[in-house]
Design a protein around this motif. Sequence first.
Motif, short mmCIF file in Angstrom:
data_model
loop_
_atom_site.label_atom_id
_atom_site.label_comp_id
_atom_site.label_asym_id
_atom_site.label_seq_id
_atom_site.Cartn_x
_atom_site.Cartn_y
_atom_site.Cartn_z
N ARG A 123 31.42 57.32 140.47
CA ARG A 123 30.23 56.91 140.83
C ARG A 123 29.22 57.34 139.71
O ARG A 123 28.63 58.45 139.67
N ILE B 39 25.76 51.01 130.00
CA ILE B 39 26.25 50.11 131.22
C ILE B 39 27.33 49.20 130.80
O ILE B 39 28.12 49.09 131.52
N PRO B 40 27.29 48.56 129.67
CA PRO B 40 28.45 47.70 129.38
C PRO B 40 29.88 48.09 129.40
O PRO B 40 30.66 47.61 129.99
N GLN C 92 30.82 49.35 132.87
CA GLN C 92 31.40 48.32 133.62
C GLN C 92 32.74 47.86 133.28
O GLN C 92 33.30 47.12 133.96
N LYS D 70 32.25 53.22 138.19
CA LYS D 70 31.40 52.19 139.15
C LYS D 70 29.78 52.71 138.91
O LYS D 70 29.45 53.64 139.03
N LEU D 71 29.23 51.53 138.44
CA LEU D 71 27.74 51.78 138.15
C LEU D 71 27.03 51.76 139.49
O LEU D 71 27.23 50.86 140.27
N GLN D 72 26.66 52.97 139.93
CA GLN D 72 26.07 53.13 141.31
C GLN D 72 24.58 52.98 141.34
O GLN D 72 24.18 52.65 142.43
N HIS E 153 20.92 43.92 138.18
CA HIS E 153 21.76 44.68 138.63
C HIS E 153 21.68 44.82 140.15
O HIS E 153 21.46 45.61 140.69
N VAL F 43 23.22 47.38 142.84
CA VAL F 43 23.09 48.83 142.17
C VAL F 43 21.89 49.45 142.90
O VAL F 43 20.74 48.90 143.07
N LYS G 26 30.21 39.87 124.54
CA LYS G 26 30.85 40.69 125.58
C LYS G 26 32.00 41.43 124.97
O LYS G 26 32.59 41.00 123.67
#
Length: 357
Positions: free
Chosen positions: A8, A23-24, A27, A33-35, A52, A55, A271
């Motif tokens: 996390r 962040i990209p 993810q 996991k972006l906590q 987000h 989050v 992306k």
Amino acid sequence: MAALNPFRVGMIGYGLSAKIFHIPYIQAIPSFKLQAICQRNPSNDDDAAKDHPDVTIHRTPEELIKDSEVDVVIIGTPPVTHLTLTKQALEAGKHVVVEKPFCPTAAECDELIKCAKDNDKVLTVFQNRRWDTDFLTLVELLRHESLGRIVEFETHFDRWSPHAPQGWKGDQNPGQGVVYDLGSHLIDQVVNLFGMPKKITGFIHRQRQPPTDLEDSCTVLLHYNGMLAIVKASVMSLQLKQLRFKVRGDSGGYKKYHLDPQEPQLKAGMKLDHPHFGREPEEDYGILTVVDKDKEIVERRYPSLDPVTYLGFYKSLASALLGQSPVPVEAKDARDVIYLIELARKSAQEGRTLDVE
């Protein structure tokens, strides 16, 4: 590869670094996991909570560091804060990724390296441009193509940017200025290829007019036995094609223009799963010059590798957190880059070449 329970991640800072470089990629990897995100001052058009919604949002770094649901902290704040925040996170039992530059001084880096060891935590520095396609292609070229003995290695990060940046990046605070910002990337790549130099000569400039306190351009000469590495960053380079690498060997040469495409692609909304993400077009391939079997000098395009992208950093970090491999960037390596930056600035101030201990 994914951990049974993903690590996390808490992101301190919500600027360009967080949105584009961290962040990209977090993810995109199941091991993370972006906590949580720390954003001090959200606005209507810049709000981590809106971007987000699943989050946890904190308003101070201290809150995020104390969050028991966070395993890994990424420090994406100005360099002058890196020592304090990284030390707090390590002592709170978190693994830490520090944005480059590591710290303003090598002494501060040493303090954090010791702190990580004392607390048995992973500490690494986001020297992400080791995973640039142009750099990895150059590493491959030097490994397999016969340029002979390298006598001169030139690496550039030039741009046309006549106006000083706004916000904290426009101030000359500890750990800021071009040799810390762009120079830390370029010097890291040189040291990654050739090891530590024997001597160093630095030239630090203020090319913008009117001049500001910010050191905005630099030339750093890294002296090796029989080879000179030249690190250059300029804000007054008005060119359609910006030089990236120029390598001279005693039996071949190589020249490459343009920077790795990941940053502009992400800024434009591409992306990570797009088939062209991180991929260089053929017209951006470097030019290899060699002598053929008929003793004629010939030039040809040297194809860029398929992109690893900065996913390579985070995949390596996940493996390191599982105890399966070394960290993607050793903190000591990043510390040595800061030591060289300090020497380059001292050399520029004193107007002389210095020995590298």
